[in-house]
Design an enzyme around this catalytic site. Sequence first.
Site, short mmCIF file in Angstrom:
data_model
loop_
_atom_site.label_atom_id
_atom_site.label_comp_id
_atom_site.label_asym_id
_atom_site.label_seq_id
_atom_site.Cartn_x
_atom_site.Cartn_y
_atom_site.Cartn_z
N ASP A 38 10.62 5.44 -9.66
CA ASP A 38 10.27 6.08 -10.94
C ASP A 38 11.09 7.33 -11.20
O ASP A 38 11.51 7.59 -12.34
CB ASP A 38 8.78 6.43 -10.97
CG ASP A 38 7.90 5.23 -11.35
OD1 ASP A 38 8.47 4.14 -11.58
OD2 ASP A 38 6.67 5.39 -11.40
N LYS B 223 -0.59 -4.07 -3.44
CA LYS B 223 -1.89 -3.48 -3.08
C LYS B 223 -1.95 -2.09 -3.69
O LYS B 223 -1.38 -1.14 -3.17
CB LYS B 223 -2.07 -3.41 -1.56
CG LYS B 223 -3.41 -2.81 -1.14
CD LYS B 223 -3.55 -2.77 0.37
CE LYS B 223 -4.91 -2.22 0.80
NZ LYS B 223 -5.03 -0.77 0.58
N SER C 160 0.81 -1.22 0.00
CA SER C 160 0.00 0.00 0.00
C SER C 160 0.85 1.27 0.00
O SER C 160 1.54 1.55 -0.96
CB SER C 160 -0.96 -0.05 1.20
OG SER C 160 -1.93 0.95 1.13
#
Length: 418
Positions: A323, A337, A312
């Site tokens: 990224d 998740k 999560s």
Amino acid sequence: MRIKIRVWLLLSVVIIGIGVFLLPKFTIAKDSLEDIISSVKVYIEALYYVRNAYIEKNLDNKKLEYESIRGMVKALDDPYTEFFDPKSFKTFTEDMQGVFGGVGIRLESKDGKILVVSPIENTPAHRAGIKPGDQIVEVDGQSVINKPLDVVVSLIRGEIGKEVKIKIYRESEKKYYEYTLKRELIEVPVVEYKTLKNNIGYIKFYEFTQNSPQKIIDALKKLEKSSGLILDLRNNPGGDLRSAVMIASMFISDNDQVKTVIKNGETKTFTTKGVVVYRMDRNQNLYGEKVVKGLYRWNKPLVVLVNRYSASASEILSGALKDYGKGILLGEKTFGKGVVQTIFTLSDGSALKLTTEKYLLPSGKDINKEGIQPDVIVEMAPENVGKDNDIQLEKAIEVLLKQLSKLKEKEKLVLNKK
């Protein structure tokens, strides 16, 4: 005929009630009030006959109501959508506050199983030897297989000093174990930090709560003389989304950018600048959660430790750092998740935690049920986190030292050119 008239009288009362409680919140809802009323007509009829014709008169009407809601939630086939009765909702809010009477285990629901994410150090569960990955199968002799997570948590928690019996199944050993644990006051740690060898800063981050960002800032300030940082998100089940955005803002600036590819029927490609995470609602609308300006910034080399129980909000943070190239992810593939829940409080103190959105990483990647693959893969049993044989931490130190060595070489080249 009189029974049918009574049923419709009851239904008319429900119509009025729904109008009072729902219309102010969802004036642009997809389903109209008439649609909702039509869909519950048969249920109201059935409820009427159960309450007025069942052989036993003294029914627990509140139990009937709550179990009906749980049945509806179960039909969604979503492990993250839950109904909380008032007692369970109190337990849930205690989680956010971080203090409660229990045995000290973080739990996650997956495929109908209640799994231990991690025991909290120096708690009854930790001292007894309960391990990450253990499946809770019984609490006080009652089976909890396929039970909602909130129900299991409320069974385990209770009055301080009272005992609770927990039966677990350990997949790695194919064995069952039973523990009798005495409940204690559990204060959930959020952040622990220290300086490792070679002047490397280390932060163990347990859970995303509302006060987590300030805890992380305090730790970073204490470690600001460190040459680099290891941020440990292993066994961190997530938590507050806003906290994840704020903590990511300590490493990512609003000028950082990444190529985003959204695959949703048609492929869309664009440049993302300073967005930590995208939220996508049921109508495919996209909302970007941008970095928060003005927070403490860390600009030194970073390695982020993750494992199969990093979930999560942990994945939001680690995914954004990966990224934007702000840190090296090391460990094993994360939990996967990638959905967001909203809490809707109900009129009697109960609540509904409903999946309302999914989230995408800044690159557009949907990690739900997929997880995030680290840059450096090091497999290790979750129960070895923080132990003497923590090979993931050892590898993280090695990787960070190589990064620091490369930086020194670059600095030498710059000085020589001058």
